[in-house]
Design an enzyme around this catalytic site. Structure first.
Site, PDB file in Angstrom:
ATOM      1  N   ASP A 196       0.825  -1.204   0.000  1.00  0.00           N
ATOM      2  CA  ASP A 196       0.000   0.000   0.000  1.00  0.00           C
ATOM      3  C   ASP A 196       0.860   1.256   0.000  1.00  0.00           C
ATOM      4  O   ASP A 196       0.531   2.251  -0.661  1.00  0.00           O
ATOM      5  CB  ASP A 196      -0.923   0.007   1.224  1.00  0.00           C
ATOM      6  CG  ASP A 196      -2.026  -1.037   1.114  1.00  0.00           C
ATOM      7  OD1 ASP A 196      -2.167  -1.633   0.022  1.00  0.00           O
ATOM      8  OD2 ASP A 196      -2.747  -1.248   2.110  1.00  0.00           O
ATOM      9  N   SER A 197       1.957   1.231   0.741  1.00  0.00           N
ATOM     10  CA  SER A 197       2.807   2.422   0.829  1.00  0.00           C
ATOM     11  C   SER A 197       3.456   2.741  -0.513  1.00  0.00           C
ATOM     12  O   SER A 197       3.587   3.908  -0.892  1.00  0.00           O
ATOM     13  CB  SER A 197       3.874   2.231   1.911  1.00  0.00           C
ATOM     14  OG  SER A 197       4.675   1.095   1.620  1.00  0.00           O
TER      15      SER A 197
ATOM     16  N   SER B 186     -36.313  -7.212 -17.196  1.00  0.00           N
ATOM     17  CA  SER B 186     -36.374  -7.797 -15.857  1.00  0.00           C
ATOM     18  C   SER B 186     -36.382  -9.317 -16.005  1.00  0.00           C
ATOM     19  O   SER B 186     -36.512  -9.842 -17.109  1.00  0.00           O
ATOM     20  CB  SER B 186     -37.634  -7.322 -15.129  1.00  0.00           C
ATOM     21  OG  SER B 186     -38.789  -7.635 -15.888  1.00  0.00           O
TER      22      SER B 186
ATOM     23  N   GLU C 123     -25.733 -18.184 -11.222  1.00  0.00           N
ATOM     24  CA  GLU C 123     -24.930 -17.088 -10.691  1.00  0.00           C
ATOM     25  C   GLU C 123     -25.661 -16.466  -9.507  1.00  0.00           C
ATOM     26  O   GLU C 123     -26.895 -16.512  -9.433  1.00  0.00           O
ATOM     27  CB  GLU C 123     -24.700 -16.025 -11.769  1.00  0.00           C
ATOM     28  CG  GLU C 123     -24.091 -16.563 -13.056  1.00  0.00           C
ATOM     29  CD  GLU C 123     -24.214 -15.575 -14.197  1.00  0.00           C
ATOM     30  OE1 GLU C 123     -23.853 -14.401 -14.009  1.00  0.00           O
ATOM     31  OE2 GLU C 123     -24.687 -15.974 -15.283  1.00  0.00           O
TER      32      GLU C 123
ATOM     33  N   LYS D  88     -27.438 -13.734  -7.288  1.00  0.00           N
ATOM     34  CA  LYS D  88     -28.225 -12.525  -7.574  1.00  0.00           C
ATOM     35  C   LYS D  88     -27.843 -11.454  -6.550  1.00  0.00           C
ATOM     36  O   LYS D  88     -28.304 -11.486  -5.410  1.00  0.00           O
ATOM     37  CB  LYS D  88     -29.718 -12.827  -7.515  1.00  0.00           C
ATOM     38  CG  LYS D  88     -30.590 -11.675  -7.983  1.00  0.00           C
ATOM     39  CD  LYS D  88     -32.053 -12.088  -8.024  1.00  0.00           C
ATOM     40  CE  LYS D  88     -32.914 -10.962  -8.571  1.00  0.00           C
ATOM     41  NZ  LYS D  88     -32.843  -9.741  -7.752  1.00  0.00           N
TER      42      LYS D  88
ATOM     43  N   GLU E 149     -24.062  -5.279 -11.533  1.00  0.00           N
ATOM     44  CA  GLU E 149     -24.675  -4.740 -10.321  1.00  0.00           C
ATOM     45  C   GLU E 149     -23.639  -3.925  -9.560  1.00  0.00           C
ATOM     46  O   GLU E 149     -22.504  -4.372  -9.376  1.00  0.00           O
ATOM     47  CB  GLU E 149     -25.178  -5.875  -9.418  1.00  0.00           C
ATOM     48  CG  GLU E 149     -26.368  -6.630  -9.945  1.00  0.00           C
ATOM     49  CD  GLU E 149     -27.676  -5.868  -9.775  1.00  0.00           C
ATOM     50  OE1 GLU E 149     -27.916  -5.321  -8.681  1.00  0.00           O
ATOM     51  OE2 GLU E 149     -28.447  -5.816 -10.748  1.00  0.00           O
TER      52      GLU E 149
ATOM     53  N   LYS F 256     -29.612 -19.298 -15.910  1.00  0.00           N
ATOM     54  CA  LYS F 256     -29.709 -18.960 -17.334  1.00  0.00           C
ATOM     55  C   LYS F 256     -29.345 -20.171 -18.184  1.00  0.00           C
ATOM     56  O   LYS F 256     -28.515 -20.992 -17.780  1.00  0.00           O
ATOM     57  CB  LYS F 256     -28.735 -17.826 -17.699  1.00  0.00           C
ATOM     58  CG  LYS F 256     -28.889 -16.556 -16.899  1.00  0.00           C
ATOM     59  CD  LYS F 256     -27.753 -15.588 -17.208  1.00  0.00           C
ATOM     60  CE  LYS F 256     -27.815 -14.363 -16.310  1.00  0.00           C
ATOM     61  NZ  LYS F 256     -26.633 -13.490 -16.476  1.00  0.00           N
TER      62      LYS F 256
ATOM     63  N   CYS G 167     -65.768   8.589  -3.855  1.00  0.00           N
ATOM     64  CA  CYS G 167     -66.944   9.247  -4.448  1.00  0.00           C
ATOM     65  C   CYS G 167     -68.264   8.780  -3.850  1.00  0.00           C
ATOM     66  O   CYS G 167     -69.329   9.281  -4.229  1.00  0.00           O
ATOM     67  CB  CYS G 167     -66.960   9.028  -5.955  1.00  0.00           C
ATOM     68  SG  CYS G 167     -67.231   7.304  -6.447  1.00  0.00           S
TER      69      CYS G 167
ATOM     70  N   CYS H 201     -64.912   0.266  -7.940  1.00  0.00           N
ATOM     71  CA  CYS H 201     -65.764   1.430  -8.190  1.00  0.00           C
ATOM     72  C   CYS H 201     -65.799   1.653  -9.695  1.00  0.00           C
ATOM     73  O   CYS H 201     -64.741   1.780 -10.325  1.00  0.00           O
ATOM     74  CB  CYS H 201     -65.201   2.671  -7.487  1.00  0.00           C
ATOM     75  SG  CYS H 201     -66.054   4.206  -7.935  1.00  0.00           S
TER      76      CYS H 201
END
EC number: 6.5.1.2
Length: 652
Positions: A29-30, A78, A107, A109, A164, A278, A398, A413
């Site tokens: 990281d440094s 969808s 896979e 979700k 995602e 899928k 109404c 209605c």
């Protein structure tokens, strides 16, 4: 300096890919921080030489004015949901009618926000939300701050990918802790936190919240022949792809994977709400095709929803735009799937009777589809009263008599002038999926209706800027924006208007199919119900509903008034050619084509005037077959329908 900046950008992007995508960093990281600081210093000194794929674009400071609408080149459908083993078996049976020996890919979700990323010559040019599947919001600047999204690709590709965007649980805990310390309301769950973050206008906030992604599909035409190969290709391009997946030959293997994932679910570093199944082979996907709303080659298994006990306090009855009167339970508040729930749907009067729900009952509440709170059942052992719920006999809006038709589960209605129905219809008309009039939400519509400024949707287009100033809380700037949004909506393609009219059974996808075929609402108005019913993915119910609607005098008047106010009644997308070689013929495609993709074959047939449907019937004029045609070819031969091959189609 340009050479050193190029070196630093290449190095830092490689190290970022190792860290975020491969989880195998080759530097400390440094060391990364040292190189990053050197790049920042060079870019500060030479701002005109900053590269498009510099990692410094992922942090800091740009405040956006808002998010523009963006039309998806490739619609985002969808998925059909499944909640049981039996529903998965039914899905498998439907697939096997068209594909003899399917292989499935399973896979996770991810419980996040669907995004689409578009690259031109390997450079990220657009990052967009799903929206309604056709139109999303351009949030490119925010998605550039998501560290695992590549700003450039290793190849100069034009490609659109889907995935995602989510907030890892560790990031969610950190964000909520900071909000608590600052006296801000905490996010209910990681999905809400991710959604709220991507809606931020300050990109620096997005950069700090450590969102992440999983990509799962190449939306633009793929050169791979399976979903599994497509995922591996996305990995090669530098995208993060979820490694937890399997190939399966049958539902037993799929069900075992679902059970395994269900047991591991709570230990994952991110939220999931199911497993997506899928058909792996892309040619088979094309063979199976789509319904109006969803692909026939995929299903999303959803894990059982969390359930909680709550006490029923009272019931509210509300009228929707179609006149259906819906009961909503007021409950003692409970925490459910990360949010506080104090109201839940009771669906309809038949549901209340079936579940025998009574006053003051203790009930089980859950979130249907992980979204809508609903009452599931009564805890009879905790019943304190035998008194039944009061069922209304008059409309709460109404006061007209309510009807309960034999073939319906709900009270209705039927007063066409019912204020609640009119107002709900106006709200629907202005909504995003319909005419998409920005700013004209429920609050403004209610005020316009109460002030007697609008009585039907045509009145919306008679409004002037000064009319909005009569409403409480609306200032000149807001009035101008509302007026401009209304004027802009006049130019919408006509399927938006058709959906906005709120005709029963005619949803947004059906509206698009109808306008693709008939070209204008005026042509649709003149069409007979048999022609409507023959359109692929529609049918008799929609045809009858349209016939009933257009038979009323009011519909003719309304369409005339809309046209007079300048509202477009024509379809602006790709239409069916009328006087072409196959004009008026109903054609079915079946089997695997060798040279043409199924989508290309379908487009060619439609460009020649054909109506391409998904099943063979007496109405079919022609069947175009490829290899392994199966049951559709057999049925065509039994019915004596003309059969042609791929070479014939190419010759046209």
């Amino acid at each position: 300096m340009n050479k050193r900046m190029n070196e630093l950008v290449a190095l830092l992007n490689r190290y970022a890919t190792e860290y975020y995508t491969s989880d195998n960093p080759s530097v400390s990281d440094s060391e990364y921080d040292r190189l990053y600081r050197e790049l920042v210093e060079l870019e500060t000194a030479y701002p005109e030489q900053v590269l498009a794929d510099s990692p410094t674009h992922r942090v800091g400071g740009k405040v956006l004015d808002g998010f523009e609408k963006y039309s998806h080149q490739y619609p985002l459908y969808s998925l059909q949901d499944a909640f049981s083993r039996e529903e998965l078996d039914a899905f498998d049976a439907r697939v096997r009618k068209e594909v003899a020996h399917p292989t499935y890919i399973c896979e996770l979700k991810i419980d996040g926000l669907s995004i689409s990323l578009t690259y031109e010559k390997g450079i990220l040019v657009a990052g967009v939300t799903r929206g309604d599947g056709s139109i999303g919001e351009n949030i490119t600047e925010n998605l550039k701050r998501v560290k695992d999204i590549p700003l450039t690709l290793p190849e100069e590709l034009d490609i659109t990918v889907r995935g995602e965007c989510y907030m890892p649980r560790a990031s969610f805990d950190q964000v909520n802790q900071a909000r608590q310390e600052n006296g801000e309301p905490e996010f209910a769950n990681p999905r809400n936190a991710a959604a709220g973050t991507l809606r931020q206008l300050d990109t620096a906030v997005v950069a700090k919240r450590n969102l992440a992604t999983f990509l799962y599909q190449e939306a633009s035409p793929s050169t791979r022949d399976s979903q599994e190969k497509g995922l591996k290709y996305l990995e090669q391009l530098g995208f993060v792809v979820n490694p937890k997946r399997i190939l399966a030959e049958n539902i037993d293997e799929i069900w075992n994977f679902i059970q395994e994932v269900g047991q591991e679910r709570e230990n994952l570093p991110y939220d999931i709400d199911g497993v997506v199944i899928k058909v792996n082979d892309l040619a088979s996907q094309e063979e199976l095709g789509f319904t109006v709303k969803a692909p026939k080659w995929a299903v999303a298994y959803k894990f059982p929803a969390e359930e909680k006990e709550a006490q029923l306090l009272s019931v509210d009855w509300t009228v929707g735009r179609t006149g259906v009167v819906t009961p909503t339970a007021n409950l003692t508040p409970v925490q459910l799937a990360g949010t506080t729930v104090s109201r839940a749907t009771l669906h309809n009067v038949d549901y209340i009777a079936e579940k025998d729900i009574r006053k003051d009952d203790t009930v089980i509440v859950y979130k249907a589809g992980d979204i809508i709170p609903a009452v599931l059942r009564v805890v009879e052992s905790k019943r304190v009263s035998e008194e039944k719920l009061d069922i209304p006999t008059n409309c709460p809006s109404c006061n007209s008599d309510l009807l309960h038709f034999e073939d319906e589960v709900a009270l209705r209605c039927i007063n066409p002038r019912c204020p609640a129905q009119i107002m709900e219809g106006l709200i629907h008309f202005a909504s995003r999926d319909a005419m998409n009039i920005t700013g004209l939400g429920p609050s403004i519509v209610e005020k316009l209706f109460a002030a007697n400024l609008v009585k039907d949707v045509a009145d919306i287009y008679r409004l002037q800027e000064e009319d909005f100033l009569l409403l409480e809380g609306v200032k000149e700037k807001s009035a101008a924006k509302l007026y401009q949004a209304i004027q802009a909506s006049k130019e919408n393609s006509a399927e938006k208007l058709l959906f906005g009219l709120g005709i029963r059974h005619v949803g947004s996808k059906a509206s698009q199919l109808l306008l693709q075929y008939f070209h204008s609402i005026e042509n649709l108005y003149q069409a007979d119900s048999e022609e409507v019913a023959s359109i692929e993915s529609l049918g008799g119910v929609i045809a009858k509903s349209l016939q009933t609607y257009f038979a009323t005098e009011g519909s003719e008047i309304l369409l005339r008034e809309l046209k007079e106010t300048g509202v477009n009644l024509d379809y602006k997308g790709q239409t069916v050619v009328a006087d072409a070689a196959l004009s008026g013929l109903t054609v079915v495609l079946t089997g695997k084509l060798e040279r043409l993709k199924r989508s290309e074959a379908k487009s060619k047939l439609e460009s020649l005037g054909a109506k391409v449907t998904g099943s063979v019937s007496k109405k079919t004029d022609l069947v175009v077959v490829g290899a392994d045609a199966g049951s559709k070819l057999q049925k065509a031969q039994e019915l004596g329908i003309q059969v042609r091959d791929e070479a014939w189609l190419e010759s046209l």
